[in-house]
Scaffold this active site. Structure first.
Site, PDB file in Angstrom:
ATOM      1  N   CYS A  19       1.098  -1.287   0.060  1.00 57.82           N
ATOM      2  CA  CYS A  19       0.161  -0.463   0.111  1.00 57.82           C
ATOM      3  C   CYS A  19       0.903   1.509   0.477  1.00 57.82           C
ATOM      4  CB  CYS A  19      -0.681  -0.256   1.274  1.00 57.82           C
ATOM      5  SG  CYS A  19      -1.994   1.524   0.875  1.00 57.82           S
ATOM      6  N   CYS A  42       0.612   4.333   7.467  1.00 58.00           N
ATOM      7  CA  CYS A  42       0.298   4.413   8.292  1.00 58.00           C
ATOM      8  C   CYS A  42       1.141   3.967   8.810  1.00 58.00           C
ATOM      9  CB  CYS A  42      -1.747   3.606   8.040  1.00 58.00           C
ATOM     10  SG  CYS A  42      -2.451   4.659   7.062  1.00 58.00           S
ATOM     11  N   CYS A 100       0.529   0.024  10.449  1.00 57.23           N
ATOM     12  CA  CYS A 100      -0.018  -1.187   9.562  1.00 57.23           C
ATOM     13  C   CYS A 100       1.144  -1.880   9.148  1.00 57.23           C
ATOM     14  CB  CYS A 100      -0.539  -0.302   8.090  1.00 57.23           C
ATOM     15  SG  CYS A 100      -1.466  -1.066   7.846  1.00 57.23           S
ATOM     16  N   CYS A 135     -16.347  -8.633   5.556  1.00 54.36           N
ATOM     17  CA  CYS A 135     -15.942  -7.670   5.635  1.00 54.36           C
ATOM     18  C   CYS A 135     -14.594  -7.563   5.046  1.00 54.36           C
ATOM     19  CB  CYS A 135     -14.691  -7.340   6.763  1.00 54.36           C
ATOM     20  SG  CYS A 135     -16.713  -6.813   8.159  1.00 54.36           S
ATOM     21  N   CYS A 137     -19.566  -6.253   3.879  1.00 55.92           N
ATOM     22  CA  CYS A 137     -18.983  -4.467   4.306  1.00 55.92           C
ATOM     23  C   CYS A 137     -17.655  -4.646   3.630  1.00 55.92           C
ATOM     24  CB  CYS A 137     -18.190  -4.127   5.780  1.00 55.92           C
ATOM     25  SG  CYS A 137     -17.197  -2.893   6.202  1.00 55.92           S
ATOM     26  N   CYS A 156     -19.212   2.217   8.915  1.00 57.48           N
ATOM     27  CA  CYS A 156     -18.302   1.664   9.779  1.00 57.48           C
ATOM     28  C   CYS A 156     -17.030   2.355   9.992  1.00 57.48           C
ATOM     29  CB  CYS A 156     -18.267   0.470   9.599  1.00 57.48           C
ATOM     30  SG  CYS A 156     -16.685  -0.160  10.006  1.00 57.48           S
ATOM     31  N   ARG A 172     -17.654  -2.177  17.624  1.00 56.73           N
ATOM     32  CA  ARG A 172     -17.406  -3.385  17.576  1.00 56.73           C
ATOM     33  C   ARG A 172     -16.133  -3.829  18.723  1.00 56.73           C
ATOM     34  NH1 ARG A 172     -18.138  -3.275  13.013  1.00 56.73           N
ATOM     35  NH2 ARG A 172     -19.543  -5.101  12.808  1.00 56.73           N
TER      36      ARG A 172
HETATM   37  N1  SAM Z   1      -6.121   0.337   3.079  1.00 59.54           N
HETATM   38  C1  SAM Z   1      -8.086   1.134   3.578  1.00 59.54           C
HETATM   39  C2  SAM Z   1      -7.733   1.804   4.926  1.00 59.54           C
HETATM   40  O1  SAM Z   1      -6.881   2.100   5.336  1.00 59.54           O
HETATM   41  O2  SAM Z   1      -9.019   2.551   5.027  1.00 59.54           O
HETATM   42  C3  SAM Z   1      -8.092  -0.296   3.864  1.00 59.54           C
HETATM   43  C4  SAM Z   1      -7.361  -1.357   4.518  1.00 59.54           C
HETATM   44  S1  SAM Z   1      -7.384  -0.810   6.639  1.00 59.54           S
HETATM   45  C5  SAM Z   1      -5.935  -2.094   7.086  1.00 59.54           C
HETATM   46  C6  SAM Z   1      -8.457  -1.106   8.061  1.00 59.54           C
HETATM   47  C7  SAM Z   1      -8.454  -0.508   9.018  1.00 59.54           C
HETATM   48  O3  SAM Z   1      -7.016  -1.382  10.234  1.00 59.54           O
HETATM   49  C8  SAM Z   1      -7.278   1.011   9.421  1.00 59.54           C
HETATM   50  O4  SAM Z   1      -7.285   1.756   8.876  1.00 59.54           O
HETATM   51  C9  SAM Z   1      -7.012   0.881  10.682  1.00 59.54           C
HETATM   52  O5  SAM Z   1      -7.607   1.549  11.609  1.00 59.54           O
HETATM   53  C10 SAM Z   1      -7.224  -1.067  10.453  1.00 59.54           C
HETATM   54  N2  SAM Z   1      -5.493  -1.211  11.562  1.00 59.54           N
HETATM   55  C11 SAM Z   1      -4.713  -1.956  10.218  1.00 59.54           C
HETATM   56  N3  SAM Z   1      -3.523  -2.312  11.313  1.00 59.54           N
HETATM   57  C12 SAM Z   1      -3.479  -1.788  12.513  1.00 59.54           C
HETATM   58  C13 SAM Z   1      -3.250  -2.675  13.260  1.00 59.54           C
HETATM   59  N4  SAM Z   1      -2.205  -3.462  13.859  1.00 59.54           N
HETATM   60  N5  SAM Z   1      -3.884  -2.758  14.939  1.00 59.54           N
HETATM   61  C14 SAM Z   1      -4.786  -2.571  14.646  1.00 59.54           C
HETATM   62  N6  SAM Z   1      -5.559  -1.543  13.569  1.00 59.54           N
HETATM   63  C15 SAM Z   1      -5.435  -2.242  12.358  1.00 59.54           C
HETATM   64 FE1  SF4 Z   2      -2.454   1.569   3.372  1.00 58.38          FE
HETATM   65 FE2  SF4 Z   2      -2.464   0.105   6.075  1.00 58.38          FE
HETATM   66 FE3  SF4 Z   2      -2.833   2.247   5.639  1.00 58.38          FE
HETATM   67 FE4  SF4 Z   2      -5.137   1.034   4.834  1.00 58.38          FE
HETATM   68  S1  SF4 Z   2      -4.046   1.348   7.404  1.00 58.38           S
HETATM   69  S2  SF4 Z   2      -4.093   2.593   4.208  1.00 58.38           S
HETATM   70  S3  SF4 Z   2      -4.061  -0.587   4.167  1.00 58.38           S
HETATM   71  S4  SF4 Z   2      -1.420   1.346   5.450  1.00 58.38           S
END
Ligand code: SAM
Ligand code: SF4
Ligand code: DTB
Length: 326
Positions: A53, A57, A60, A98, A130, A190, A262
């Protein structure tokens, strides 16, 4: 019950810091009114497109900015693979399915056509569908709505003041604009947050003020505890105190009485008793199935034990009944 959309950060801070017994009492009173049978929704998660990606973040595992967090190459599942997983989730008792894409924004063309077909396939099985896939256009949102998409997940993660400490490749405003597009298309929202990102209590309060200021309230509010992933900038964060999670759930329940709250990522680090406290605080949904997106979740038999120990009911697929223990 009168719903409010004008909570102030001060009021929310006051709730977050209330004596735990008082906070739980208040949250339970609210929850009993809106969910007298104490029904919990089971939602299963599947990562359709994993890794690579372009966003940064800090929590992530799937960001290309810290590739060492997810050593396997980026991969995408086919329609058949996704529907097979959805069938298994339904058989295990999931009510919502989801699907996640590690994208900054939804791309048009074959990947989007596949997403639409996946939504149609999941809906045809009688489950709620979802999608979480980053930003989208009005047109994409309308096409997903037409395919029967129940909800779009797009988390605000933290309060506006802390956001740029966690993500720099997009703004809080971008996030809010996407949520508005989802609403305009008639898809339910959500959206929630993560505890353990180095935020203050004030940041948590401000996140809740933004969520509870939406009219209508988001239908579904995931409360995650950070799953620290080695190789990410937040991989060494100290664990979240489970009682902080209980407080966040209880406060969300009080502010957004009718929303599904949730209890999301981070449950593998919680004791059964801590999870029970979250249920008592007003959580009425969990992620169900042995994986989240890239990290583990408690296995199904442990969760069935948990729900039975709590004595709550869970909603069956089709929305045509409820199960409880026994
Ligand atoms: N890329 C899209 C986005 O960011 O909206 C969808 C996938 S992203 C992985 C979905 C959500 O997972 C993120 O917005 C974050 O809130 C949550 N998330 C990701 N990594 C996480 C982690 N290590 N611990 C807790 N929540 C996490
Ligand atoms: Fe990309 Fe992970 Fe951020 Fe979603 S949370 S936008 S998958 S880096
Ligand atoms: C949400 O709030 N949490 C889920 C779901 N919505 C998409 C994702 C949790 C991801 C946890 C880390 C992982 O498994 O990669």
């Amino acid at each position: 019950m009168k719903l409010r959309y004008d909570w102030t950060a001060q009021e929310v801070l006051h709730l977050l810091q209330a004596p735990l017994v008082d906070l739980l009492w208040q949250a339970q009173a609210v929850h009993r009114q809106v969910n007298p049978g104490y029904t919990v929704q089971l939602a299963s998660l599947l990562s359709v497109k994993t890794g690579g990606c372009s966003e940064d973040c800090a929590y992530c595992s799937q960001s290309a900015h810290h590739p060492q967090a997810l050593p396997t190459p980026a991969q995408t599942l086919s329609l058949e693979q996704v529907l097979e997983k959805a069938t298994a989730a339904k058989a295990a008792g999931a009510h919502r399915f989801c699907m996640g894409w590690a994208w900054r924004e939804i791309r048009n063309g074959p990947p989007f056509e596949a997403m639409v077909a996946m939504v149609q396939g999941v809906r045809a099985m009688g489950m709620e569908a979802c999608v979480t896939a980053g930003m989208l256009t009005d047109e994409q949102a309308q096409k997903l709505a037409a395919a029967g998409l129940t909800a779009y997940n797009h988390n605000l993660d933290t309060g506006p003041a802390h956001y740029n400490q966690v993500v720099t490749t997009r703004t809080y405003g971008d996030r809010l604009a996407t949520l508005q597009r989802v609403r305009r298309a008639g898809i339910t929202l959500c959206t929630g947050g993560i505890l353990g990102l180095g935020e203050t209590l004030q940041d948590r309060a401000e996140l809740l003020v933004v969520l509870a200021g939406m009219n209508p309230h988001p239908e579904s509010v995931p409360i995650n505890a950070l799953v620290p992933v080695e190789g990410t900038p937040l991989g060494e964060q100290p664990p979240v105190d489970p009682l902080e999670l209980v407080r966040m759930v209880a406060t969300a329940r009080i502010l957004m009485p009718r929303s599904r709250v949730r209890l999301s990522a981070g449950r593998t680090s919680l004791s059964r008793e801590a999870q029970l406290l979250c249920l008592l605080a007003g959580a009425d949904s969990i992620f169900y199935g042995d994986r989240l997106l890239t990290t583990p979740n408690p296995d199904v038999s442990r969760d069935q034990d948990l729900l039975q120990a709590a004595g709550v009911r869970w909603r069956q697929p089709h929305g045509d009944g409820e199960a409880s223990q026994g």
